[in-house]
Design a protein around this motif. Structure first.
Motif, short mmCIF file in Angstrom:
data_model
loop_
_atom_site.label_atom_id
_atom_site.label_comp_id
_atom_site.label_asym_id
_atom_site.label_seq_id
_atom_site.Cartn_x
_atom_site.Cartn_y
_atom_site.Cartn_z
N MET A 24 6.14 36.63 21.12
CA MET A 24 5.38 36.51 22.36
C MET A 24 4.65 35.18 22.49
N CYS A 25 4.30 34.53 21.36
CA CYS A 25 3.57 33.26 21.43
C CYS A 25 4.39 32.19 22.15
N PRO A 26 5.63 31.90 21.73
CA PRO A 26 6.40 30.92 22.49
C PRO A 26 6.80 31.45 23.86
N PHE A 27 6.97 32.76 23.99
CA PHE A 27 7.33 33.33 25.28
C PHE A 27 6.27 33.03 26.33
N MET A 28 5.01 33.18 25.96
CA MET A 28 3.93 32.89 26.91
C MET A 28 3.59 31.41 26.96
N GLY A 29 3.72 30.72 25.83
CA GLY A 29 3.26 29.34 25.76
C GLY A 29 4.22 28.30 26.33
N ALA A 151 10.42 31.82 32.81
CA ALA A 151 10.01 30.47 33.22
C ALA A 151 10.31 30.25 34.70
N THR A 152 11.45 30.73 35.16
CA THR A 152 11.80 30.59 36.58
C THR A 152 10.81 31.36 37.45
N ILE A 153 10.45 32.56 37.04
CA ILE A 153 9.48 33.36 37.79
C ILE A 153 8.12 32.66 37.79
N ARG A 154 7.70 32.15 36.63
CA ARG A 154 6.40 31.48 36.55
C ARG A 154 6.35 30.21 37.39
N GLU A 155 7.46 29.48 37.46
CA GLU A 155 7.50 28.28 38.31
C GLU A 155 7.34 28.67 39.78
N ARG A 156 7.98 29.75 40.17
CA ARG A 156 7.85 30.21 41.56
C ARG A 156 6.45 30.74 41.84
N LEU A 157 5.86 31.41 40.86
CA LEU A 157 4.50 31.94 41.04
C LEU A 157 3.47 30.83 41.17
N SER A 158 3.70 29.71 40.49
CA SER A 158 2.72 28.62 40.55
C SER A 158 2.62 28.02 41.94
N GLN A 167 -4.46 34.30 38.45
CA GLN A 167 -3.77 33.04 38.23
C GLN A 167 -3.64 32.73 36.74
N GLY A 168 -2.50 32.13 36.39
CA GLY A 168 -2.27 31.75 34.99
C GLY A 168 -1.69 32.88 34.17
N ASN A 169 -2.29 33.11 33.01
CA ASN A 169 -1.76 34.12 32.09
C ASN A 169 -1.86 35.56 32.59
N PRO A 170 -2.89 35.96 33.33
CA PRO A 170 -2.92 37.36 33.77
C PRO A 170 -1.69 37.77 34.58
N ILE A 171 -1.29 36.93 35.55
CA ILE A 171 -0.10 37.29 36.35
C ILE A 171 1.15 37.19 35.49
N ALA A 172 1.14 36.29 34.50
CA ALA A 172 2.29 36.18 33.59
C ALA A 172 2.46 37.46 32.78
N PHE A 173 1.36 38.03 32.31
CA PHE A 173 1.44 39.28 31.56
C PHE A 173 1.90 40.44 32.45
N VAL A 174 1.47 40.45 33.70
CA VAL A 174 1.90 41.48 34.64
C VAL A 174 3.41 41.38 34.85
N VAL A 175 3.90 40.16 35.05
CA VAL A 175 5.34 39.94 35.24
C VAL A 175 6.11 40.35 33.99
N ALA A 176 5.61 40.00 32.80
CA ALA A 176 6.27 40.37 31.55
C ALA A 176 6.34 41.89 31.42
N ALA A 177 5.28 42.58 31.81
CA ALA A 177 5.28 44.05 31.74
C ALA A 177 6.31 44.64 32.69
N ILE A 178 6.42 44.08 33.89
CA ILE A 178 7.41 44.56 34.85
C ILE A 178 8.82 44.30 34.34
N MET A 179 9.03 43.13 33.72
CA MET A 179 10.33 42.83 33.13
C MET A 179 10.66 43.83 32.02
N ALA A 180 9.69 44.17 31.19
CA ALA A 180 9.91 45.12 30.10
C ALA A 180 10.31 46.49 30.64
N VAL A 181 9.65 46.91 31.70
CA VAL A 181 9.98 48.20 32.31
C VAL A 181 11.39 48.15 32.91
#
Length: 190
Positions: A24-29, A151-158, A167-181
């Motif tokens: 998850m560290c490189p995934f988020m970073g 990364a594509t989703i995060r670029e569009r979100l920015s 903004q930033g990591n909170p929405i990234a974690f929400v997106v990651a959770a939706i992807m996991a589901v």
């Protein structure tokens, strides 16, 4: 057909990020730009594949004959650390711009639990060399796929209007959770 099933299962269904939450560290970073995500994904593919193959040979041709199987964890950690140092020196020499983009996340591959997990899982599952090769390509390929999608989703979100609190990591974690589901819905297909 068994190898194809192993590949699809390791890459999509039992994805190391979305189902095991490893790496998850490189995934988020590194996922804020697609270019750095691709570079990190390729580095992780190379490291996991190389470390897994070397670990396979170390285990079956050194540790098992010497009856030192209980030393596998320590030996694998040392092998992975040395291999990542080699990859880091190689990237620094061949692509200084990628080396600079990846920054601290490149040496963190050494401590990325996904690399050790794959090496240990290949031994634990009793995979032969061909199955080890397939699993050692599929797992990091799934890692890279999720990294690039994220990364594509995060670029569009920015570029979108996201509430300030998200903004930033909170929405990234929400997106990651939706992807996991979403990818969890694939469970049971293979």
């Amino acid at each position: 057909m068994n190898l194809f099933t192993l590949f699809i299962s390791a890459m999509l269904i039992n994805n190391i990020i979305l189902s095991k939450f490893l790496g998850m560290c490189p995934f988020m970073g590194v996922s804020s730009k697609l270019e750095s995500a691709v570079g990190m994904g390729l580095a992780v593919i190379f490291v996991i594949f190389g470390a897994s193959i070397l670990s396979y040979f170390l285990y079956y041709f050194v540790l098992v004959p010497a009856k030192l199987e209980y030393m596998e964890l320590i030996c694998f950690i040392l092998l992975i650390a040395a291999f990542v140092q080699f990859v880091e020196m190689f990237i620094k020499k061949t692509s200084p711009s990628l080396y600079k983009q990846l920054g601290i996340y490149l040496p963190l591959i050494t401590t990325n639990c996904a690399v050790l997990y794959v090496a240990m899982d290949n031994i634990t599952q009793g995979y032969n060399l061909i199955e080890t090769i397939v699993n050692s390509i599929a797992v990091p390929a799934g890692f890279m796929l999720m990294l690039c999608i994220f990364a594509t989703i995060r670029e569009r979100l920015s570029g979108n209007d996201v509430p300030k609190a998200f903004q930033g990591n909170p929405i990234a974690f929400v997106v990651a959770a939706i992807m996991a589901v979403a990818f969890a819905s694939l469970a049971g297909l293979v």
